[in-house]
Structure formats: C-alpha cells, structure tokens
Motif scaffolding. Structure first.
Motif, PDB file in Angstrom:
ATOM      1  N   THR A 205       4.561   7.105  10.649  1.00 17.97           N
ATOM      2  CA  THR A 205       3.470   7.769   9.662  1.00 17.97           C
ATOM      3  C   THR A 205       2.412   6.661   9.120  1.00 17.97           C
ATOM      4  OG1 THR A 205       5.104   9.336   8.858  1.00 17.97           O
ATOM      5  CG2 THR A 205       3.195   8.866   7.492  1.00 17.97           C
ATOM      6  N   ILE A 206       3.193   5.267   9.012  1.00 18.65           N
ATOM      7  CA  ILE A 206       2.163   4.387   8.560  1.00 18.65           C
ATOM      8  C   ILE A 206       1.657   3.757   9.640  1.00 18.65           C
ATOM      9  CG2 ILE A 206       2.343   1.917   7.557  1.00 18.65           C
ATOM     10  CD1 ILE A 206       4.799   2.863   5.882  1.00 18.65           C
TER      11      ILE A 206
ATOM     12  N   LEU B  82       5.968   9.908   1.410  1.00 17.54           N
ATOM     13  CA  LEU B  82       5.219   8.621   1.424  1.00 17.54           C
ATOM     14  C   LEU B  82       4.040   8.795   0.718  1.00 17.54           C
ATOM     15  CD1 LEU B  82       5.803   7.905   5.386  1.00 17.54           C
ATOM     16  CD2 LEU B  82       6.173   6.129   3.154  1.00 17.54           C
TER      17      LEU B  82
ATOM     18  N   PRO C  45      -2.849   7.285  -6.122  1.00 18.41           N
ATOM     19  CA  PRO C  45      -2.518   7.530  -4.809  1.00 18.41           C
ATOM     20  C   PRO C  45      -3.820   7.753  -3.916  1.00 18.41           C
ATOM     21  CG  PRO C  45      -1.770   9.343  -6.081  1.00 18.41           C
ATOM     22  CD  PRO C  45      -2.510   8.401  -7.161  1.00 18.41           C
TER      23      PRO C  45
ATOM     24  N   LYS D 200       0.407   6.824   0.030  1.00 15.79           N
ATOM     25  CA  LYS D 200      -0.581   5.593   0.470  1.00 15.79           C
ATOM     26  C   LYS D 200      -1.108   5.665  -1.106  1.00 15.79           C
ATOM     27  CE  LYS D 200      -3.410   3.151   2.534  1.00 15.79           C
ATOM     28  NZ  LYS D 200      -4.724   3.005   1.409  1.00 15.79           N
TER      29      LYS D 200
ATOM     30  N   ILE E 154       9.030   7.233   8.836  1.00 14.81           N
ATOM     31  CA  ILE E 154       8.338   6.351   7.905  1.00 14.81           C
ATOM     32  C   ILE E 154       7.364   5.518   8.679  1.00 14.81           C
ATOM     33  CG2 ILE E 154       8.650   4.493   6.212  1.00 14.81           C
ATOM     34  CD1 ILE E 154      11.393   5.768   5.488  1.00 14.81           C
TER      35      ILE E 154
ATOM     36  N   TYR F 244      -1.691   6.030  10.731  1.00 11.02           N
ATOM     37  CA  TYR F 244      -2.478   5.677   9.682  1.00 11.02           C
ATOM     38  C   TYR F 244      -3.317   4.499  10.011  1.00 11.02           C
ATOM     39  CZ  TYR F 244      -5.400   4.493   5.699  1.00 11.02           C
ATOM     40  OH  TYR F 244      -6.272   3.953   4.821  1.00 11.02           O
ATOM     41  N   TYR F 245      -2.649   3.550  10.240  1.00 11.79           N
ATOM     42  CA  TYR F 245      -3.485   2.141  10.579  1.00 11.79           C
ATOM     43  C   TYR F 245      -4.036   2.335  11.757  1.00 11.79           C
ATOM     44  CZ  TYR F 245      -2.066   0.310   6.170  1.00 11.79           C
ATOM     45  OH  TYR F 245      -2.015   0.140   4.633  1.00 11.79           O
TER      46      TYR F 245
ATOM     47  N   ILE G 237       7.560   5.153  -1.462  1.00 12.70           N
ATOM     48  CA  ILE G 237       8.442   6.176  -1.121  1.00 12.70           C
ATOM     49  C   ILE G 237       9.036   6.958  -2.379  1.00 12.70           C
ATOM     50  CG2 ILE G 237      10.715   7.057  -0.234  1.00 12.70           C
ATOM     51  CD1 ILE G 237       9.895   5.128   2.238  1.00 12.70           C
TER      52      ILE G 237
ATOM     53  N   PHE H 103       0.818  -1.233   0.035  1.00  7.77           N
ATOM     54  CA  PHE H 103      -0.024  -0.139  -0.083  1.00  7.77           C
ATOM     55  C   PHE H 103       0.782   1.127  -0.184  1.00  7.77           C
ATOM     56  CE2 PHE H 103      -3.922  -2.200   1.349  1.00  7.77           C
ATOM     57  CZ  PHE H 103      -4.842  -1.685   0.667  1.00  7.77           C
ATOM     58  N   TRP H 104       2.089   1.206   0.095  1.00  4.86           N
ATOM     59  CA  TRP H 104       3.307   2.316   0.310  1.00  4.86           C
ATOM     60  C   TRP H 104       4.143   2.256  -0.546  1.00  4.86           C
ATOM     61  CZ3 TRP H 104       1.550   6.062   3.915  1.00  4.86           C
ATOM     62  CH2 TRP H 104       0.450   5.870   4.837  1.00  4.86           C
TER      63      TRP H 104
END
Ligand code: ARG
Length: 295
Positions: free
Chosen positions: A253-254, A117, A97, A119, A250, A257-258, A64, A61-62
């Motif tokens: 941030t991920i 990043l 995106p 998503k 990194i 989000y989750y 860079i 899903f990500w």
C-alpha cells in the motif's frame, strides 16, 4: 503554646500528598509508564480533541490503527508525542490525515482484517518524544507465552468510567489461537489473522479506547488492539489484529502510493511545469526525493 492543631495540620498535609501518590490501576491492571518512554504511540482524536483510538507510527508519514477506528478522514486528527491528554506538554505534534486506507477485507461483524493505514498530511518530526516502531516480517509467528506490551489511553476499569488523562501500559503473555478458540473462551471466532494476549485469570487487558493501539513483542508490533469480551475477564484474553499477516499489504500500500506519486513527479519534471504545479509538488516532491531510491 498548644501545638496540637499545628501537628494535626502537618499530619493532614502529609496524608494528602501521600494519598495522591497511591498507584491506581489503569489500562486495566496496568500502570503509568515513564513519561514519553513509549514514543511510537499516537492518540487519534476528533477535531474537537476527544481521544477515541490509539495508533502507532511506522514512519514519518504513516500511522497504523484499527479499521473500526475509521470515523472519516475529515473528522480526525493524529497526535504524536503525547502523554497526558489533559495537559499541554509542549511535546505534542498534531497532524491531520491526508487519506485513510482501511483494509479492503475489513468486516465489522467478524472483526476480521481490523487494520487501517493513515497517510499523514505532513511528516511527524522524530525526536526524544516521538519515534517509529518496527513491524514483524510477513507471516512471522510469535510463541505462546511471549510477553508483550500494550499501551493506551483507554478505560481503566471493565465497567468503563472515564478515559485516563495519562498513558497506561501493561504486559501480557501471548495466548495460543487454539486456547483462545476453546469452547470456554472465544469458541471458534479467532481466525489465523488474529492474535490473543492475556492471563487466564484475567485482570490485565486493553479496553475501550485502547483500540488501534500497539501490542509490542520482542521490539516489534505484532498486534493492533481490536476486540474482546468485556475487558480483563478470566478466560477471555484481548483480541488483536495479527500484524505479521498484513505486512505485505502494508508495504504494498505504501509502495504503490509512492510509485504513483513519483510517476507524477517525473512527468512534471519532464514537462517544465507551471510555478503553481511546482509549488504543489514541492512540499511532497522534495520529501519523496529525500527517501533514497524514490523518484
Ligand atoms: N473495541 C475496543 C475499542 O474500540 C477495544 C476492545 C479491546 N478489548 C479488550 N478486552 N482487549 O477501543
């Protein structure tokens, strides 16, 4: 019967074929890798399919890339599994995106924190043409002289010209920040969050259009193509964002989000949500639920 014209034709035909096979210098000073052998790279394109930056997949899903590749979330499309940009190979996966997270400290004047990043709206399928790449640990350093690989669809000559149709790659040694910052070179513009790579005599480098692409050393992405002075100039190596300085950002941030997302999933599950909300959640809810430990 006079065979001369026929012989001449044969010679000409052989010459034409051979000349097409002459290796050409690409990326700058690089070569074309075996098709689909660099599986983690993505081409970032405008919605009318013009390549403008590279990037790389760190999970389904990500992606860079560089923060300076931010042209706006509605204007870009991510293409994985690509090799020739000019030919439809059937291996490409195009995904739009969902949102962009440029580093909050990105500064376009100093080029600091040039990392972003992306998503994705839908997950990329991992197969024999597409894979993810590992990241270095937070603050891990890479020794001067380590050989790294940079790849991309950028300019093949310092003076620009056309974007090459096929992917190019080149291997380069890491240059110490001290050397890169010398008065003969970048004279103090290199921060501890940047990384230099290239030969003292020049000749091999990333160039315009390679931005956002991966510099891979010892199997991990240590650099994001960021900036330089011209391309492949002697004493001026390419400058990369030092990914190891951003590993925590990194991951955080991920993760955030989750965690926000899962919070919503749990709330919805508790409140017997409407079919509409269920449908909305379903796509990502089930995906998130597939990641062990999530939701
Ligand atoms: N800023 C450039 C881009 O947008 C990449 C520059 C890299 N230059 C270099 N000499 N390594 O594509």
């Amino acid at each position: 019967m006079n065979l001369a014209p026929l012989l001449l034709l044969i010679v000409l035909a052989v010459l034409t074929v051979n000349c097409q096979n002459v290796p050409q210098e690409r990326i700058v000073g690089g070569y074309a890798p075996v098709p689909h052998s660099i599986k983690y790279i993505v081409s970032i394109q405008t919605t009318n399919r013009q390549h403008f930056c590279g990037g790389f997949l760190i999970n389904r899903f990500w992606v860079i890339t560089a923060a300076h590749c931010n042209i706006g979330v509605t204007r870009m499309v991510i293409v994985a599994g690509d090799y020739s940009l000019a030919i439809y190979e059937g291996t490409e996966q195009e995904v739009y995106p969902h949102f962009l997270v440029p580093h909050p400290h990105y500064n376009s004047t100093s080029n600091s924190s040039d990392i972003m990043l992306i998503k994705l709206r839908a997950p990329i399928y991992l197969n024999s043409y597409v894979s993810i790449v590992l990241l270095p640990k937070q603050d891990s350093s890479i020794a001067e002289g380590t050989m790294c690989r940079v790849s991309g669809w950028g300019y093949t000559s310092p003076t620009g010209g056309q974007i090459p149709a096929t992917l190019r790659t080149v291997t380069l040694p890491v240059v110490s920040t001290e050397k890169c910052n010398s008065t003969r070179s970048f004279n103090g513009s290199i921060t501890d969050k940047m990384l230099c790579a290239g030969y003292n005599i020049g000749g091999k480098d990333a160039c315009q259009g390679d931005s956002g692409g991966p510099l891979v050393c010892n199997g991990r992405v240590y650099g994001v193509v960021s900036w330089g002075r011209g391309c492949a100039d002697a004493e001026f190596p390419g400058v990369y964002t030092a990914v190891s300085k951003f590993r925590r950002w990194i991951d955080n941030t991920i993760f955030s989000y989750y965690s926000r997302f899962c919070h919503r999933v749990v709330l919805m599950k508790q409140t017997q949500s409407s079919p509409l909300l269920n449908n909305l959640l379903n796509a990502e809810g089930t995906r998130a639920a597939h990641i062990p430990g999530w939701c």
